[in-house]
Design an enzyme around this catalytic site. Sequence first.
Site, short mmCIF file in Angstrom:
data_model
loop_
_atom_site.label_atom_id
_atom_site.label_comp_id
_atom_site.label_asym_id
_atom_site.label_seq_id
_atom_site.Cartn_x
_atom_site.Cartn_y
_atom_site.Cartn_z
N LYS A 40 -32.25 17.61 68.50
CA LYS A 40 -33.31 16.63 68.23
C LYS A 40 -33.80 16.77 66.79
O LYS A 40 -33.55 17.80 66.13
CB LYS A 40 -34.48 16.87 69.20
N TYR A 250 -52.98 21.60 39.32
CA TYR A 250 -54.11 20.71 39.58
C TYR A 250 -55.39 21.50 39.82
O TYR A 250 -55.41 22.49 40.56
CB TYR A 250 -53.83 19.85 40.81
C1 LIG Z 1 -37.25 21.57 71.47
C2 LIG Z 1 -37.03 21.93 72.89
C3 LIG Z 1 -36.10 22.93 73.21
C4 LIG Z 1 -35.45 23.82 72.18
O1 LIG Z 1 -36.38 24.79 71.77
P1 LIG Z 1 -35.95 26.01 70.81
O2 LIG Z 1 -37.10 26.93 70.86
O3 LIG Z 1 -35.75 25.41 69.45
O4 LIG Z 1 -34.69 26.59 71.34
C5 LIG Z 1 -35.81 23.13 74.55
N1 LIG Z 1 -36.44 22.42 75.53
C6 LIG Z 1 -37.38 21.49 75.24
C7 LIG Z 1 -38.05 20.76 76.36
C8 LIG Z 1 -37.70 21.22 73.92
O5 LIG Z 1 -38.64 20.30 73.64
#
Ligand SMILES: *Cc1c(COP(=O)(O)O)cnc(C)c1O
Length: 370
Positions: A40, A250
């Site tokens: 994702k 800044y």
């Molecule tokens: C993002 C996510 C994962 C992966 O998590 P990691 O800690 O990056 O391995 C797994 N399950 C769900 C439901 C997630 O939202």
Amino acid sequence: MRASSLAFRPVVEIDLDAAVKNYRFIAETAGAAETAAVVKCNAYGLGAAALGSALAGAGCRSFFVAYPDEGAALRPLLGDAEIYVFNGPDEGDIDVFVESQLIPVLNTHDQAALWARRGRGAAALHIDTGINRLGAPESELDAIAALKLDLRVVMSHLSCSSDPGDPENARQWARFSAAAGRFPEARTSLSASAGALLGPDYRFDMVRVGAAIYGVSPFDRPDARLAPVARLTAPVAQLRDVAAGEGVGYNHRAILTRPSRLATLFLGYGDGLHRAAFGRGQVFLGGALCPMIGRVSMDLIVIDVTDAGPVAIGDRAEIFGAKLPIEDAAATMGTLGYELLTSLGPRVARRYLRNGEDVTAPTKIDGAVL
Ligand SMILES: *Cc1c(COP(=O)(O)O)cnc(C)c1O
């Protein structure tokens, strides 16, 4: 790669072999459980196409994205692998699931009913067992079971797994085991990276792993079992010697307390470097950790190289990588490795490495082919 065209840009180098190595490490640890890759958010900012292809090449058969368009973009690259969509369908995007053969993760009775009415085929069910974030509450499970969907996977998500000693882990384990027992035809999945490393009890039939594949420990401190995947560097644009008492950046939020040698880097919050790194961020340059000094600007930061070895224009400072583990860099800036990766902006050139060679497909930036 035409090195000159990137010489004065921030670059993140992504070692695809290291990602594959981390995937295999988790898959071995997971034993009989399947290791699904979470790609994702553009594979945590590193590029879902490149990472997805590399992981599919390493034998990964199941992938998770958050939105259906992410899944649709990956479908042509992943052959007949399973692509699950965490956020599930809505009326407006349900056709994308069908066209690209995506498996929705159903998070509510409403989504389950929608899939029963308008969807086709396999789905997954996300049950909330205590994170109180996303997923069907236990009170909806009877109504969901009555829909008689083709549920391939029943999953839940741990809220406290980054702390292995937290008793909430066992509590969610028990609630998940009981709830999943109501869907005996489905495979079971409870854990992300942290849970996959918690021990055999937490693996069920499938682990869903993101961070660990990308070389980020879910326990927020460097872990020698994970190979670093991403290395962010930025070039020195300018060097200057500045007298004590002068201000930097800044609002002169830093005042020099000694005569200092300062280096300006082409990297700023416009590239995803957090402005909150003010006063605490560090980079590795000239053989030393050099503090960021003054406010982070959109395109630039200034670092203090007074105590570093020789530094020249064009030298690259490492913000995270092999010299400065991403978990440490993140902790110094008050965040997590996860966020450092997903914050990387589109101006940061992604360079992909295999066997130490640059295998990046040519891309265009501002009309120039890089
Ligand atoms: C993002 C996510 C994962 C992966 O998590 P990691 O800690 O990056 O391995 C797994 N399950 C769900 C439901 C997630 O939202």
